[in-house]
Design an enzyme around this catalytic site. Structure first.
Site, PDB file in Angstrom:
ATOM      1  N   HIS A 133      -2.255  -3.966   5.030  1.00  0.00           N
ATOM      2  CA  HIS A 133      -2.063  -3.555   6.425  1.00  0.00           C
ATOM      3  C   HIS A 133      -3.400  -3.211   7.063  1.00  0.00           C
ATOM      4  O   HIS A 133      -4.286  -2.647   6.419  1.00  0.00           O
ATOM      5  CB  HIS A 133      -1.111  -2.358   6.511  1.00  0.00           C
ATOM      6  CG  HIS A 133      -1.659  -1.101   5.908  1.00  0.00           C
ATOM      7  ND1 HIS A 133      -2.164  -0.073   6.667  1.00  0.00           N
ATOM      8  CD2 HIS A 133      -1.814  -0.717   4.621  1.00  0.00           C
ATOM      9  CE1 HIS A 133      -2.577   0.900   5.867  1.00  0.00           C
ATOM     10  NE2 HIS A 133      -2.384   0.532   4.618  1.00  0.00           N
ATOM     11  N   ARG A 190       2.973   4.794   6.403  1.00  0.00           N
ATOM     12  CA  ARG A 190       3.381   4.064   7.603  1.00  0.00           C
ATOM     13  C   ARG A 190       3.815   2.634   7.322  1.00  0.00           C
ATOM     14  O   ARG A 190       4.100   1.870   8.249  1.00  0.00           O
ATOM     15  CB  ARG A 190       2.216   4.061   8.615  1.00  0.00           C
ATOM     16  CG  ARG A 190       1.788   5.447   9.050  1.00  0.00           C
ATOM     17  CD  ARG A 190       0.427   5.420   9.719  1.00  0.00           C
ATOM     18  NE  ARG A 190      -0.630   4.983   8.796  1.00  0.00           N
ATOM     19  CZ  ARG A 190      -1.899   4.809   9.136  1.00  0.00           C
ATOM     20  NH1 ARG A 190      -2.264   5.021  10.389  1.00  0.00           N
ATOM     21  NH2 ARG A 190      -2.793   4.430   8.235  1.00  0.00           N
ATOM     22  N   CYS A 234      -6.096   0.156   6.873  1.00  0.00           N
ATOM     23  CA  CYS A 234      -5.866   0.685   5.524  1.00  0.00           C
ATOM     24  C   CYS A 234      -6.982   1.681   5.141  1.00  0.00           C
ATOM     25  O   CYS A 234      -8.166   1.334   5.141  1.00  0.00           O
ATOM     26  CB  CYS A 234      -5.817  -0.462   4.518  1.00  0.00           C
ATOM     27  SG  CYS A 234      -5.422   0.085   2.837  1.00  0.00           S
ATOM     28  N   ASP A 270       0.439   3.765   1.730  1.00  0.00           N
ATOM     29  CA  ASP A 270       0.404   4.363   3.069  1.00  0.00           C
ATOM     30  C   ASP A 270       1.821   4.646   3.589  1.00  0.00           C
ATOM     31  O   ASP A 270       2.684   3.764   3.570  1.00  0.00           O
ATOM     32  CB  ASP A 270      -0.330   3.400   4.015  1.00  0.00           C
ATOM     33  CG  ASP A 270      -0.699   4.046   5.335  1.00  0.00           C
ATOM     34  OD1 ASP A 270       0.202   4.555   6.030  1.00  0.00           O
ATOM     35  OD2 ASP A 270      -1.899   4.050   5.678  1.00  0.00           O
ATOM     36  N   CYS A 304       0.841  -1.194   0.000  1.00  0.00           N
ATOM     37  CA  CYS A 304       0.000   0.000   0.000  1.00  0.00           C
ATOM     38  C   CYS A 304       0.880   1.249   0.000  1.00  0.00           C
ATOM     39  O   CYS A 304       2.000   1.248   0.504  1.00  0.00           O
ATOM     40  CB  CYS A 304      -0.906   0.006   1.229  1.00  0.00           C
ATOM     41  SG  CYS A 304      -2.077   1.394   1.236  1.00  0.00           S
TER      42      CYS A 304
HETATM   43 CO    CO Z   1      -3.442   1.225   2.972  1.00  0.00          CO
END
Ligand code: CO
Length: 214
Positions: free
Chosen positions: A100, A48, A103, A46, A44
């Protein structure tokens, strides 16, 4: 918020270069000579979930593709190009799809909010939720449903990989790569294995290709 904060990244880069060169004077000369990664990471976007950081990988070890909610979409030329190059040319041994918990893409897909253009991307996850609606509906709350959808979404993306001729050709010729579905927990930092597909795990016959040599 000021606009000078970005300079921190450039300064950190200077320090990073100095550290690498202190370790090995030829560090960048070796990098520039070529890559031979063992893994593809489809994760992803993202911020993090930084692939190299959380797997302890160094530059040169992961060939990375990231998008919202780690999707493997058959018409996504970007993803297919990454996959083709990594499997066919770089001959990677493993392809990892990593989702994750928490998400945002999955949460958005679970909502009924209209995100405009982005709906088109989220629709893939909505379709996944629909396919698993009985299992999801049986869960006690939204948080549990979200976590489970993250997991089944990863498993579906791994299965999408197995349906590509790129993967099937490499499986037939060289019995690689193995396909892995993992989930990352933002709250603990831990990765967990969800699924693994090896060259014996061909998809449903309708998705199998007759592959000639070459
Ligand atoms: Co995500």
């Amino acid at each position: 918020m000021g606009t000078r904060g970005y300079r921190r990244l450039l300064e950190a880069n200077e320090r990073w270069v100095a550290e690498r060169l202190a370790e090995r004077p030829d560090y960048f000369a070796r990098m520039a000579a070529g890559q031979d990664p063992e893994f593809v990471w489809i994760g992803c976007s993202d911020s993090r979930v930084p692939a190299e950081t959380l797997t302890g990988c160094a530059p040169g070890e992961l060939f990375v593709h990231r998008n919202v909610a780690n999707q493997v979409v058959h018409t996504d030329l970007n993803m297919l190009t990454v996959l083709y190059y990594a499997v066919q040319q770089l001959r990677v041994r493993h392809v990892i799809v990593c989702g994750h918990y928490g998400c945002g893409g999955v949460a958005a897909a679970m909502s009924r909010r209209d995100f405009g253009l982005i709906n088109r991307w989220l629709q893939n996850i909505k379709d996944c939720a629909e396919r698993h609606q009985d299992e999801l509906a049986a869960l006690p709350d939204e948080a549990a449903r979200s976590r489970r959808l993250v997991e089944v979404n990863v498993v579906e993306q791994v299965d999408h990989l197995a349906k590509t001729s790129v993967i099937q050709r490499a499986w037939k010729a060289e019995e690689r790569p193995w396909l892995h579905g993992w989930v990352y927990d933002l709250a603990t930092g831990r990765l967990q294995e969800l699924v693994r597909r090896t060259p014996e795990d061909l998809p449903h016959p309708v998705h199998r290709y007759d592959l000639d040599e070459g």
